[in-house]
Design an enzyme around this catalytic site. Structure first.
Site, PDB file in Angstrom:
ATOM      1  N   ASP A   1       0.812  -1.212   0.000  1.00  0.00           N
ATOM      2  CA  ASP A   1       0.000   0.000   0.000  1.00  0.00           C
ATOM      3  C   ASP A   1       0.845   1.262   0.000  1.00  0.00           C
ATOM      4  O   ASP A   1       0.394   2.320  -0.417  1.00  0.00           O
ATOM      5  CB  ASP A   1      -0.921   0.030   1.226  1.00  0.00           C
TER       6      ASP A   1
ATOM      7  N   ASP B   1      11.123  21.245 -18.298  1.00  0.00           N
ATOM      8  CA  ASP B   1      11.011  20.724 -19.654  1.00  0.00           C
ATOM      9  C   ASP B   1      10.494  21.880 -20.521  1.00  0.00           C
ATOM     10  O   ASP B   1       9.941  22.851 -20.000  1.00  0.00           O
ATOM     11  CB  ASP B   1      10.032  19.551 -19.672  1.00  0.00           C
TER      12      ASP B   1
ATOM     13  N   THR C   1       8.647  21.605 -24.091  1.00  0.00           N
ATOM     14  CA  THR C   1       7.373  21.395 -24.779  1.00  0.00           C
ATOM     15  C   THR C   1       6.280  20.956 -23.818  1.00  0.00           C
ATOM     16  O   THR C   1       6.408  19.950 -23.135  1.00  0.00           O
ATOM     17  CB  THR C   1       7.538  20.341 -25.886  1.00  0.00           C
TER      18      THR C   1
ATOM     19  N   ASP D   1       6.050  17.360 -18.387  1.00  0.00           N
ATOM     20  CA  ASP D   1       4.708  16.871 -18.727  1.00  0.00           C
ATOM     21  C   ASP D   1       4.720  15.580 -19.508  1.00  0.00           C
ATOM     22  O   ASP D   1       3.672  14.967 -19.710  1.00  0.00           O
ATOM     23  CB  ASP D   1       3.960  17.932 -19.553  1.00  0.00           C
TER      24      ASP D   1
ATOM     25  N   ASP E   1      -6.642  13.127  25.071  1.00  0.00           N
ATOM     26  CA  ASP E   1      -6.532  12.616  23.710  1.00  0.00           C
ATOM     27  C   ASP E   1      -7.421  13.418  22.753  1.00  0.00           C
ATOM     28  O   ASP E   1      -6.984  13.877  21.694  1.00  0.00           O
ATOM     29  CB  ASP E   1      -6.918  11.142  23.698  1.00  0.00           C
TER      30      ASP E   1
END
Length: 724
Positions: free
Chosen positions: A47, A425, A427, A621, A707
């Site tokens: 998980d 990046d 493009t 991207d 608590d």
């Protein structure tokens, strides 16, 4: 390469990977042909990253295990074994921890959501029913909460015992088990059930995030087809892609992707390589050029010779880069796991001393001190402390979402405040990612006529440049006549007959310099400005030139300036050509590196990290950006980018506004301040009531109030981030 043919797991040293049985069949590499072999499995049931860490710790204690690595993102387990250990031992140990192992060639079957999180569903249903019963009959309600806790604690207790058996004595499951059982002994059945329910909810959310991350990597692996058309004795034979070896010849049809790295045998070929370079414009390739796996043939069949070994093509290397980046960064255990490593045994030891020492040394009664010890355990259950960080993180994430930033968890949010360099990046990140017509030069015809004729022959084409030309004709309200005899000039352009004229739209490098004449300098000037140029001809007469380019995002320049103002430097890393990159970088006023493949971007990020002692974030991207996004301390993806980039990244700009990057960094700094305040507040409340309990000043009611009260305080403090 060593063989393992004597083992029961059917291990083999053959280069061609064969289907395996219950344990992985392929020995993928070895450090010693005599004593050590490496095995590979697919792990199911993880998980979160701490699950991978638990598997590594357990396997590392087995005699004969030389090295072990678990890659959470790709669910792969690699183990180096000597002759003292067998693969069956590995499989048995991992299963004892509650996970599953499969051959990497077996198709993974996702467990249904209800089955994967059956503990949470069971607890939620039983706790809800118990709450309803409590409204009508307190006895029935208490019995319901008792039943819910008794059933819910079993999975935690079982996992805790398995971890203890494998060397992890005080994991978070141990804390949850002891806290729940302690609350039951004190008669606080509601508190006991809530402890388990809230923890199970956290596990469910982590599992959801983990599946999303792994889904992105799986989509990357699916870029290469499972089969290929192999050319043998003049015939085409469909074979598994894993069986292709260097030297064999294959054929790729238009619209299909390459399953391997290969050398082009055909005279010319046009390939969409955006999966690797991030550049949407197809590239023309000539005989002898190397084409990477994942590239798509565009307009005609292509024949190629295989050059990559099985499991070593460009896409495989990207996956490996992601795994190695994960390993360098190391799976970060959840804060509670790290905290409980010393906190849990300390509190349990203190509670034991409280229960034993007064009766033994002072002759005090056992029952009151046992009650006091259990009360201390209940107080010590660090609910407020555990909530203190998620409360601040949740508020910050909600605040970020309001201005279009998705940050994946507290670790990424915290890391943002330390960033000193942003690597972009080009493009789709600094630019729009869609080519547009930037200029039209009329030579023998007027500009509009040049566009109209080009649009006529490009009509109906799906090529990105053709689409850009058609969009420009529409924006100028130009009429395009219907062309006939349209023919694709492979790797060069397209031609057709328009009103009796033979019109060609071709790349300038396929026209002789003598025919270009004085127009050559104009073309070079346009290309230096970052344009891709096409020439429109009537037979051999040049009618005009069309320049197309990807344009900067509207807020790119402002974002770079704001980042500079808060002390964050910027650099552009792109797979595009140097002239185009230089033109874009000059507009932004930043440094750049061009013509980079995915592994080159990784190396560039590593070089920047070495110069700035880390603190580097990557913004991208495309699929080609995924390894660099993972290698950087923080990866930030654009919201409409590839699935792999989005899932690999630690954050995403959902509205794709670069101007929000400085705001994200400031939010991270505010969150860090609130988190420190919450931790101090939670520890102060716990410490206060621990001391008052030891001195007999408070009892069980104070334990419950401390608590709940501490949790409320840290939550209210965290909500201040929503205002900001």
């Amino acid at each position: 390469m060593p063989t393992c043919s004597t083992t029961k797991s059917c291990c083999s040293a053959e280069k061609r990977v064969q289907p395996a049985t219950s344990i992985e069949a392929a020995t993928i590499q070895a450090t010693s042909a005599e004593t050590t072999s490496r095995y590979k499995w697919s792990v199911g049931g993880m998980d979160c990253a701490s699950c991978a860490s638990n598997i590594e710790k357990a396997l590392a204690t087995i005699a004969g295990v030389k090295q072990v690595r678990v890659a959470f993102a790709t669910e792969r387990l690699l183990v180096d074994l000597d002759q003292k250990a067998s693969p069956e031992t590995i499989e048995k140990t991992v299963k004892q921890l509650g996970f599953t192992l499969k051959s990497t060639h077996q198709k993974a079957v996702e467990a249904p959501l209800w089955k994967a999180h059956s503990t949470f569903i069971l607890l939620a249903v039983l706790m809800t029913l118990a709450g309803i019963f409590m409204l009508f009959d307190s006895t029935w309600g208490s019995s319901g909460f008792l039943l819910a806790t008794a059933l819910g604690v079993v999975p935690f207790a079982r996992k805790s015992l398995n971890q203890i058996r494998n060397g992890t004595w005080f994991g978070i499951e141990t804390l949850m088990t002891v806290a729940a059982l302690g609350a039951l002994i004190l008669g606080e059945t509601i508190e006991a059930g809530l402890v388990l329910l809230l923890f199970s909810l956290g596990e469910l959310l982590e599992g959801f995030a983990g599946r999303k991350a792994k889904a992105g990597i799986k989509s990357l692996m699916q870029l290469t087809p499972d089969t290929a058309w192999k050319l043998q004795d003049g015939e085409r034979i469909e074979v598994p892609a894993d069986f292709l070896v260097p030297g064999e010849q294959i054929e790729v049809l238009p619209g299909d992707r390459l399953p391997v790295d290969a050398i082009l045998d055909s005279t010319l070929g046009c390939f969409n390589e955006s999966a690797l370079t991030g550049e949407a414009i197809p590239v023309n390739r000539e005989t002898g050029e190397k084409i990477m796996a994942g590239a798509m043939a565009v307009d005609q069949p292509a024949r190629l010779t295989v050059v990559s070994q099985p499991g070593e093509n460009a896409i495989d290397r990207i996956v490996t880069l992601i795994e190695e980046a994960e390993e360098r960064r190391a799976p970060v255990a959840r804060m509670v796991d790290t905290f409980s490593a010393w906190y849990t045994p300390l509190v349990m030891g203190l509670a034991a001393l409280v229960m034993i020492i007064p009766p033994l040394l002072a002759g005090a009664a056992w029952t009151p001190w046992a009650y006091k010890a259990l009360t201390l355990l209940l107080i010590a259950c660090p609910c407020a402390l555990v909530v203190s960080i998620p409360a601040a993180v949740t508020s910050a994430l909600a605040s970020a979402a309001r201005f279009g930033a998705l940050v994946k968890g507290g670790a990424a949010l915290e890391q943002l405040r330390n960033i000193k360099v942003l690597a972009f990046d080009k493009t789709g990140t600094l630019t729009e990612g869609k080519p547009r017509v930037t200029c039209v030069v009329g030579i023998s015809e007027q500009e509009d006529e040049v566009l109209s004729l080009a649009g006529s022959v490009e009509m109906g084409s799906s090529h990105p440049l053709a689409a850009a030309i058609m969009n420009e004709t529409k924006s100028r309200n130009l009429r395009c006549s219907e062309a006939t005899d349209i023919r694709v000039l492979t790797g060069r352009g397209v031609q057709g007959t328009v009103s009796g004229r033979n019109i060609k739209v071709v790349a300038p490098r396929y026209i002789d310099d003598r025919d270009l004449g004085v127009n050559k300098s104009t073309i070079e000037s346009m290309e230096s400005a970052g344009n891709t140029v096409v020439v429109v001809q009537d037979e051999e007469t040049i009618l005009g030139l069309i320049g197309l380019a990807d344009t900067l995002r509207d807020d790119a320049i402002e974002a770079i300036k704001k980042l500079n103002s808060i002390g964050v430097d910027s650099i552009m890393l792109t797979g595009d050509n140097r002239r185009t990159a230089a033109a874009i970088a000059d507009q932004l006023g930043i440094d750049y590196q061009a013509e980079l493949l995915p592994e080159d971007k990784v190396k560039a990020v590593q070089d920047i990290q070495s110069q700035h002692n880390g603190a580097v974030a990557m913004v991208g991207d495309g699929i080609n950006d995924a390894p660099a996004l993972k290698t950087a301390e923080l990866g930030i993806a654009m919201g409409r980018g590839s699935d792999v980039a989005l899932e690999t990244a630690d954050a995403a700009l959902t509205h794709e506004r670069l101007i929000e990057l400085p705001r994200m960094i400031q939010l991270s700094k505010n969150t860090a301040k609130i988190t420190r305040q919450n931790i101090a507040l939670a520890l102060a409340v716990n410490t206060l009531f621990l001391m008052t309990t030891l001195f007999g000043m408070t009892g069980l009611m104070a334990a419950v109030l401390s608590d709940a009260g501490g949790t409320v305080l840290v939550t209210l403090n965290a909500l201040r981030l929503m205002r900001k």
